[in-house]
Design a protein around this motif. Sequence first.
Motif, PDB file in Angstrom:
ATOM      1  N   ASN A  76     -71.192  22.402 -29.964  1.00  0.00           N
ATOM      2  CA  ASN A  76     -71.588  21.140 -29.325  1.00  0.00           C
ATOM      3  C   ASN A  76     -72.593  21.331 -28.202  1.00  0.00           C
ATOM      4  O   ASN A  76     -73.048  20.348 -27.611  1.00  0.00           O
ATOM      5  CB  ASN A  76     -70.353  20.417 -28.767  1.00  0.00           C
ATOM      6  N   GLY A  77     -72.894  22.555 -27.841  1.00  0.00           N
ATOM      7  CA  GLY A  77     -73.819  22.824 -26.751  1.00  0.00           C
ATOM      8  C   GLY A  77     -73.209  22.617 -25.376  1.00  0.00           C
ATOM      9  O   GLY A  77     -73.932  22.412 -24.406  1.00  0.00           O
ATOM     10  N   THR A  78     -71.907  22.676 -25.282  1.00  0.00           N
ATOM     11  CA  THR A  78     -71.237  22.455 -24.001  1.00  0.00           C
ATOM     12  C   THR A  78     -70.528  23.712 -23.500  1.00  0.00           C
ATOM     13  O   THR A  78     -69.701  23.628 -22.593  1.00  0.00           O
ATOM     14  CB  THR A  78     -70.210  21.308 -24.119  1.00  0.00           C
ATOM     15  N   ALA A  79     -70.860  24.868 -24.036  1.00  0.00           N
ATOM     16  CA  ALA A  79     -70.134  26.100 -23.696  1.00  0.00           C
ATOM     17  C   ALA A  79     -70.305  26.495 -22.233  1.00  0.00           C
ATOM     18  O   ALA A  79     -69.385  27.009 -21.625  1.00  0.00           O
ATOM     19  CB  ALA A  79     -70.576  27.242 -24.601  1.00  0.00           C
ATOM     20  N   GLY A  80     -71.458  26.240 -21.628  1.00  0.00           N
ATOM     21  CA  GLY A  80     -71.694  26.658 -20.248  1.00  0.00           C
ATOM     22  C   GLY A  80     -71.398  25.594 -19.211  1.00  0.00           C
ATOM     23  O   GLY A  80     -71.685  25.770 -18.036  1.00  0.00           O
ATOM     24  N   ILE A  81     -70.818  24.488 -19.630  1.00  0.00           N
ATOM     25  CA  ILE A  81     -70.595  23.373 -18.724  1.00  0.00           C
ATOM     26  C   ILE A  81     -69.182  23.446 -18.139  1.00  0.00           C
ATOM     27  O   ILE A  81     -68.214  23.665 -18.861  1.00  0.00           O
ATOM     28  CB  ILE A  81     -70.786  22.034 -19.467  1.00  0.00           C
ATOM     29  N   SER A  82     -69.090  23.223 -16.821  1.00  0.00           N
ATOM     30  CA  SER A  82     -67.781  23.231 -16.169  1.00  0.00           C
ATOM     31  C   SER A  82     -67.038  21.936 -16.475  1.00  0.00           C
ATOM     32  O   SER A  82     -67.630  20.957 -16.942  1.00  0.00           O
ATOM     33  CB  SER A  82     -67.938  23.379 -14.655  1.00  0.00           C
ATOM     34  N   LEU A  83     -65.755  21.917 -16.189  1.00  0.00           N
ATOM     35  CA  LEU A  83     -64.963  20.720 -16.397  1.00  0.00           C
ATOM     36  C   LEU A  83     -65.504  19.555 -15.576  1.00  0.00           C
ATOM     37  O   LEU A  83     -65.599  18.424 -16.049  1.00  0.00           O
ATOM     38  CB  LEU A  83     -63.493  20.981 -16.048  1.00  0.00           C
ATOM     39  N   GLU A  84     -65.896  19.851 -14.332  1.00  0.00           N
ATOM     40  CA  GLU A  84     -66.454  18.806 -13.462  1.00  0.00           C
ATOM     41  C   GLU A  84     -67.726  18.220 -14.070  1.00  0.00           C
ATOM     42  O   GLU A  84     -67.929  17.007 -14.094  1.00  0.00           O
ATOM     43  CB  GLU A  84     -66.747  19.384 -12.077  1.00  0.00           C
ATOM     44  N   GLU A  85     -68.607  19.084 -14.570  1.00  0.00           N
ATOM     45  CA  GLU A  85     -69.847  18.610 -15.187  1.00  0.00           C
ATOM     46  C   GLU A  85     -69.547  17.782 -16.437  1.00  0.00           C
ATOM     47  O   GLU A  85     -70.217  16.801 -16.707  1.00  0.00           O
ATOM     48  CB  GLU A  85     -70.747  19.790 -15.550  1.00  0.00           C
ATOM     49  N   THR A  86     -68.532  18.164 -17.176  1.00  0.00           N
ATOM     50  CA  THR A  86     -68.140  17.419 -18.371  1.00  0.00           C
ATOM     51  C   THR A  86     -67.669  16.024 -17.992  1.00  0.00           C
ATOM     52  O   THR A  86     -68.039  15.035 -18.626  1.00  0.00           O
ATOM     53  CB  THR A  86     -67.019  18.168 -19.131  1.00  0.00           C
ATOM     54  N   GLU A  87     -66.855  15.940 -16.948  1.00  0.00           N
ATOM     55  CA  GLU A  87     -66.365  14.636 -16.495  1.00  0.00           C
ATOM     56  C   GLU A  87     -67.520  13.750 -16.031  1.00  0.00           C
ATOM     57  O   GLU A  87     -67.549  12.553 -16.301  1.00  0.00           O
ATOM     58  CB  GLU A  87     -65.331  14.813 -15.381  1.00  0.00           C
ATOM     59  N   ILE A  88     -68.493  14.336 -15.335  1.00  0.00           N
ATOM     60  CA  ILE A  88     -69.668  13.584 -14.877  1.00  0.00           C
ATOM     61  C   ILE A  88     -70.457  13.086 -16.079  1.00  0.00           C
ATOM     62  O   ILE A  88     -70.878  11.927 -16.129  1.00  0.00           O
ATOM     63  CB  ILE A  88     -70.555  14.444 -13.942  1.00  0.00           C
ATOM     64  N   ASP A  89     -70.625  13.960 -17.088  1.00  0.00           N
ATOM     65  CA  ASP A  89     -71.370  13.593 -18.288  1.00  0.00           C
ATOM     66  C   ASP A  89     -70.684  12.449 -19.022  1.00  0.00           C
ATOM     67  O   ASP A  89     -71.334  11.502 -19.475  1.00  0.00           O
ATOM     68  CB  ASP A  89     -71.520  14.809 -19.210  1.00  0.00           C
ATOM     69  N   VAL A  90     -69.369  12.498 -19.124  1.00  0.00           N
ATOM     70  CA  VAL A  90     -68.615  11.428 -19.786  1.00  0.00           C
ATOM     71  C   VAL A  90     -68.786  10.125 -19.017  1.00  0.00           C
ATOM     72  O   VAL A  90     -69.003   9.052 -19.610  1.00  0.00           O
ATOM     73  CB  VAL A  90     -67.116  11.813 -19.907  1.00  0.00           C
ATOM     74  N   ALA A  91     -68.702  10.174 -17.687  1.00  0.00           N
ATOM     75  CA  ALA A  91     -68.861   8.970 -16.872  1.00  0.00           C
ATOM     76  C   ALA A  91     -70.259   8.372 -17.074  1.00  0.00           C
ATOM     77  O   ALA A  91     -70.413   7.154 -17.171  1.00  0.00           O
ATOM     78  CB  ALA A  91     -68.618   9.305 -15.400  1.00  0.00           C
ATOM     79  N   ARG A  92     -71.280   9.218 -17.143  1.00  0.00           N
ATOM     80  CA  ARG A  92     -72.645   8.730 -17.351  1.00  0.00           C
ATOM     81  C   ARG A  92     -72.771   8.025 -18.703  1.00  0.00           C
ATOM     82  O   ARG A  92     -73.392   6.982 -18.821  1.00  0.00           O
ATOM     83  CB  ARG A  92     -73.643   9.882 -17.284  1.00  0.00           C
ATOM     84  N   ARG A  93     -72.178   8.628 -19.725  1.00  0.00           N
ATOM     85  CA  ARG A  93     -72.254   8.034 -21.071  1.00  0.00           C
ATOM     86  C   ARG A  93     -71.560   6.681 -21.100  1.00  0.00           C
ATOM     87  O   ARG A  93     -72.045   5.751 -21.736  1.00  0.00           O
ATOM     88  CB  ARG A  93     -71.612   8.965 -22.108  1.00  0.00           C
ATOM     89  N   GLU A  94     -70.432   6.569 -20.417  1.00  0.00           N
ATOM     90  CA  GLU A  94     -69.715   5.304 -20.364  1.00  0.00           C
ATOM     91  C   GLU A  94     -70.536   4.238 -19.639  1.00  0.00           C
ATOM     92  O   GLU A  94     -70.537   3.073 -20.023  1.00  0.00           O
ATOM     93  CB  GLU A  94     -68.342   5.486 -19.712  1.00  0.00           C
ATOM     94  N   ARG A  95     -71.247   4.652 -18.589  1.00  0.00           N
ATOM     95  CA  ARG A  95     -72.094   3.719 -17.843  1.00  0.00           C
ATOM     96  C   ARG A  95     -73.239   3.211 -18.709  1.00  0.00           C
ATOM     97  O   ARG A  95     -73.594   2.042 -18.660  1.00  0.00           O
ATOM     98  CB  ARG A  95     -72.640   4.415 -16.593  1.00  0.00           C
ATOM     99  N   VAL A  96     -73.810   4.112 -19.515  1.00  0.00           N
ATOM    100  CA  VAL A  96     -74.934   3.739 -20.385  1.00  0.00           C
ATOM    101  C   VAL A  96     -74.450   2.753 -21.452  1.00  0.00           C
ATOM    102  O   VAL A  96     -75.156   1.795 -21.785  1.00  0.00           O
ATOM    103  CB  VAL A  96     -75.566   4.990 -21.043  1.00  0.00           C
ATOM    104  N   LYS A  97     -73.248   2.957 -21.981  1.00  0.00           N
ATOM    105  CA  LYS A  97     -72.703   2.065 -23.008  1.00  0.00           C
ATOM    106  C   LYS A  97     -72.465   0.668 -22.445  1.00  0.00           C
ATOM    107  O   LYS A  97     -72.589  -0.326 -23.142  1.00  0.00           O
ATOM    108  CB  LYS A  97     -71.371   2.607 -23.542  1.00  0.00           C
ATOM    109  N   ALA A  98     -72.087   0.587 -21.163  1.00  0.00           N
ATOM    110  CA  ALA A  98     -71.730  -0.720 -20.563  1.00  0.00           C
ATOM    111  C   ALA A  98     -72.914  -1.529 -20.216  1.00  0.00           C
ATOM    112  O   ALA A  98     -73.853  -1.889 -20.523  1.00  0.00           O
ATOM    113  CB  ALA A  98     -70.933  -0.490 -19.287  1.00  0.00           C
TER     114      ALA A  98
END
Length: 98
Positions: A76-98
Motif C-alpha cells: 500500500n506504500g505505507t510501510a514508512g509511515i508512523s501511526l500518528e502520520e496514518t491517523e493524520i492521513d485518515v483525518a485528511r481523507r475524511e475532510r476531503v470526502k465531507a
Amino acid sequence: MATSLIQVRVDEELKNQAASVYEALGLDLSTAIRMFLKRSILVNGVPFQMTLPVQEDQNQWAVRARYQLGEEARRNGTAGISLEETEIDVARRERVKA
C-alpha cells in the motif's frame, strides 16, 4: 521356539483392505503383522513416523500477523509511515470526502 497367540479386534473393512494390500505384495496378514513387530524391535519403537499436528502458540501467531501487516503496508506504500502520520492521513481523507 514356542509361539503365542495375539488377538486383535479391528473393523472388518479395515482387515479386508489391509489383507488386500498385503496379498498384492505376496504376504498374508499374519506375516505382515510379524514383520511390523520385528521392525518395531529393530527400530526400538513404532516403525513409522508418528506426529501430532503442531498447535500454533500466540507468539507464532503474532509474528506471522506482524509479517503479514508489514507486507500489506509495503504493497500500500505505507510501510514508512508512523501511526500518528496514518491517523493524520485518515483525518485528511475524511475532510476531503465531507
